[in-house]
Motif scaffolding. Sequence first.
Motif, PDB file in Angstrom:
ATOM      1  N   SER A 149      69.309  80.412  62.765  1.00  0.00           N
ATOM      2  CA  SER A 149      68.768  81.209  61.911  1.00  0.00           C
ATOM      3  C   SER A 149      69.553  82.437  61.785  1.00  0.00           C
ATOM      4  N   GLY A 150      70.238  82.679  60.739  1.00  0.00           N
ATOM      5  CA  GLY A 150      70.996  83.918  60.416  1.00  0.00           C
ATOM      6  C   GLY A 150      71.927  84.444  61.616  1.00  0.00           C
ATOM      7  N   LYS A 151      72.777  83.801  61.953  1.00  0.00           N
ATOM      8  CA  LYS A 151      73.524  84.196  63.102  1.00  0.00           C
ATOM      9  C   LYS A 151      72.873  84.365  64.395  1.00  0.00           C
ATOM     10  N   GLY A 152      71.927  83.537  64.311  1.00  0.00           N
ATOM     11  CA  GLY A 152      71.143  83.283  65.674  1.00  0.00           C
ATOM     12  C   GLY A 152      70.644  81.809  66.147  1.00  0.00           C
ATOM     13  N   GLU A 153      70.422  81.819  67.385  1.00  0.00           N
ATOM     14  CA  GLU A 153      69.902  80.432  68.095  1.00  0.00           C
ATOM     15  C   GLU A 153      68.609  80.617  68.807  1.00  0.00           C
ATOM     16  N   LEU A 154      67.776  79.946  68.631  1.00  0.00           N
ATOM     17  CA  LEU A 154      66.515  79.799  69.556  1.00  0.00           C
ATOM     18  C   LEU A 154      66.474  78.541  70.274  1.00  0.00           C
ATOM     19  N   ILE A 155      66.570  78.487  71.435  1.00  0.00           N
ATOM     20  CA  ILE A 155      66.369  77.443  72.500  1.00  0.00           C
ATOM     21  C   ILE A 155      64.736  77.448  72.957  1.00  0.00           C
ATOM     22  N   ALA A 156      64.338  76.269  72.569  1.00  0.00           N
ATOM     23  CA  ALA A 156      62.704  75.970  72.951  1.00  0.00           C
ATOM     24  C   ALA A 156      62.376  75.494  74.160  1.00  0.00           C
ATOM     25  N   LEU A 157      61.992  76.292  75.338  1.00  0.00           N
ATOM     26  CA  LEU A 157      61.704  75.643  76.639  1.00  0.00           C
ATOM     27  C   LEU A 157      60.434  74.996  76.314  1.00  0.00           C
ATOM     28  N   GLY A 158      59.374  75.535  75.888  1.00  0.00           N
ATOM     29  CA  GLY A 158      58.056  75.050  75.857  1.00  0.00           C
ATOM     30  C   GLY A 158      57.505  75.784  74.739  1.00  0.00           C
ATOM     31  N   GLY A 159      56.292  75.094  74.191  1.00  0.00           N
ATOM     32  CA  GLY A 159      55.753  75.447  73.050  1.00  0.00           C
ATOM     33  C   GLY A 159      56.324  75.175  71.722  1.00  0.00           C
ATOM     34  N   SER A 160      55.800  75.169  70.896  1.00  0.00           N
ATOM     35  CA  SER A 160      56.174  75.186  69.238  1.00  0.00           C
ATOM     36  C   SER A 160      56.661  76.583  68.603  1.00  0.00           C
ATOM     37  N   TRP A 161      57.736  76.422  68.099  1.00  0.00           N
ATOM     38  CA  TRP A 161      58.283  77.453  67.208  1.00  0.00           C
ATOM     39  C   TRP A 161      58.798  77.121  65.822  1.00  0.00           C
ATOM     40  N   THR A 162      58.701  78.142  65.118  1.00  0.00           N
ATOM     41  CA  THR A 162      58.760  77.947  63.426  1.00  0.00           C
ATOM     42  C   THR A 162      59.467  79.068  62.934  1.00  0.00           C
ATOM     43  N   THR A 163      60.660  78.880  62.105  1.00  0.00           N
ATOM     44  CA  THR A 163      61.167  79.930  61.545  1.00  0.00           C
ATOM     45  C   THR A 163      60.394  80.310  60.197  1.00  0.00           C
ATOM     46  N   GLN A 164      60.759  81.422  59.447  1.00  0.00           N
ATOM     47  CA  GLN A 164      59.928  81.900  58.271  1.00  0.00           C
ATOM     48  C   GLN A 164      60.516  80.768  57.302  1.00  0.00           C
ATOM     49  N   ALA A 165      61.449  80.378  57.619  1.00  0.00           N
ATOM     50  CA  ALA A 165      62.135  79.221  56.496  1.00  0.00           C
ATOM     51  C   ALA A 165      61.599  78.009  56.548  1.00  0.00           C
ATOM     52  N   ALA A 177      50.360  77.151  80.918  1.00  0.00           N
ATOM     53  CA  ALA A 177      48.984  77.616  81.025  1.00  0.00           C
ATOM     54  C   ALA A 177      48.777  78.734  79.944  1.00  0.00           C
ATOM     55  N   GLY A 178      47.923  78.693  79.316  1.00  0.00           N
ATOM     56  CA  GLY A 178      47.372  79.480  78.316  1.00  0.00           C
ATOM     57  C   GLY A 178      47.922  79.140  76.792  1.00  0.00           C
ATOM     58  N   ASP A 179      48.103  77.928  76.603  1.00  0.00           N
ATOM     59  CA  ASP A 179      49.021  77.330  75.301  1.00  0.00           C
ATOM     60  C   ASP A 179      50.213  78.126  75.475  1.00  0.00           C
ATOM     61  N   GLY A 180      50.837  78.477  76.524  1.00  0.00           N
ATOM     62  CA  GLY A 180      52.083  79.260  76.546  1.00  0.00           C
ATOM     63  C   GLY A 180      53.285  78.722  75.773  1.00  0.00           C
ATOM     64  N   ALA A 181      54.161  79.352  75.212  1.00  0.00           N
ATOM     65  CA  ALA A 181      55.304  79.132  74.966  1.00  0.00           C
ATOM     66  C   ALA A 181      56.404  80.131  74.868  1.00  0.00           C
ATOM     67  N   VAL A 182      57.475  79.247  75.458  1.00  0.00           N
ATOM     68  CA  VAL A 182      58.661  80.231  75.818  1.00  0.00           C
ATOM     69  C   VAL A 182      60.056  79.803  75.426  1.00  0.00           C
ATOM     70  N   ALA A 183      60.836  80.796  74.849  1.00  0.00           N
ATOM     71  CA  ALA A 183      61.904  80.475  74.027  1.00  0.00           C
ATOM     72  C   ALA A 183      63.176  81.671  74.528  1.00  0.00           C
ATOM     73  N   HIS A 184      64.384  80.982  74.523  1.00  0.00           N
ATOM     74  CA  HIS A 184      65.402  81.720  74.707  1.00  0.00           C
ATOM     75  C   HIS A 184      66.288  82.049  73.299  1.00  0.00           C
ATOM     76  N   ALA A 185      66.446  83.217  72.886  1.00  0.00           N
ATOM     77  CA  ALA A 185      66.916  83.507  71.721  1.00  0.00           C
ATOM     78  C   ALA A 185      68.293  84.330  71.965  1.00  0.00           C
ATOM     79  N   ARG A 186      69.176  83.833  71.238  1.00  0.00           N
ATOM     80  CA  ARG A 186      70.594  84.818  71.184  1.00  0.00           C
ATOM     81  C   ARG A 186      70.987  84.887  69.609  1.00  0.00           C
TER      82      ARG A 186
END
Length: 282
Positions: A149-165, A177-186
Motif C-alpha cells: 500500500s502506497g510505498k508500504g508493506e504490512l506483514i500480518a503475524l496474527g489477526g485480520s488487517w484491511t486497507t482503506q482500499a 488472547a483478547g482477539d489480538g492482532a499483530v502486524a509488522h509495517a514497513r
Amino acid sequence: MVASPGIRRIEGLIQSHPSQDGDGVHIQRIHRFDGELDPFLMLDELGSDRPDDYIGGFPPHPHRGIQTLTYIIHGGITHEDHLGHSSTIQAGDAQWMHTGRGIVHAEMPLTDSQGLHGFQLWLNLAAREKLSEARYRDVRSGEMPRLQSGKGELIALGGSWTTQAGESVAGPLDSLAGDGAVAHARLEAGGEMALVTSSETLAVYVFDGALQIAGENVAAGQLARLGEGDTLALSSREGAQCLILAGTPHGEPIVHYGPFVMNHMHEIDQALHDYRNGSFTD
C-alpha cells in the motif's frame, strides 16, 4: 494524509526504557500491567550487534497466565520447553506460546552478520484461560501474508488487517488472547498506509526511522496509544518500521509477579507454591 473524524489520533506516547532480563540480556522495554494496553502487557525489543549484550540468553524459567509472541527481524532464537518442543526461529519467523497453567522453557539467542534484533510481546489471558493447557507453535516467514500500500508493506503475524482500499489479509496466528492482532509495517520514504480498524485497543511501536500517525510524529523507541476511530493513517517522510498491536480488553484485574500474571494475589501465591513443590507442570 488529510485527517477526518474517523482517523484515530494519538492519545499517549510511551517511551521504551533500557532493562535487563534472563542472564543479563539487554533490552528496551515497555510494560503496562495496569491495563492501559489490555490485552497487551509488555513489549521487549532485543537489538544489539554486541554479543555480550544478549549471549547469556534466557535460561529455563516458568510462566503462567499469559501468551508470548516472539518475532525476529534478524538473528534468531532457539526454544526448548518441558513439553518437548525444540525449535529455532530466524529472520522473519515467529513463535507463539500459550502458557496457560504453566510452562517451563528456555530461549537462547543466535546471531547473523547484523547481530540480533527481535521482539517479545506478552498478552494477558482471560481468567477462564489462566489454567488451560499449555500450547506452542512456530510460524515461518513464508506463512505470513503481506499487503502492499502506497510505498508500504504490512506483514500480518496474527489477526485480520484491511486497507482503506479494501484489501484484506489474515495472519496465521488466529488464537491471540483478547482477539489480538499483530502486524509488522514497513514504509519507504514518502510512504503512506491507511488501515481500517475499530479495535478498542490499538497501539503502534516504532523501531526504525520516524513515523507520522494522523500527522503527529512518533520516534523510534516510542509506542503510540491510539484513540477512537475507524482508520489508522500512517506515513513517513524518511522511512520507518513499526509493530501494530490491536485487541479487545479483558477488563479484568491484573496481578503480576515475575513470570506469573493472574487476576488475584492468592493465585500468584498458588503459582509460586506449585513451582516450588514440583506440581507446576502437572
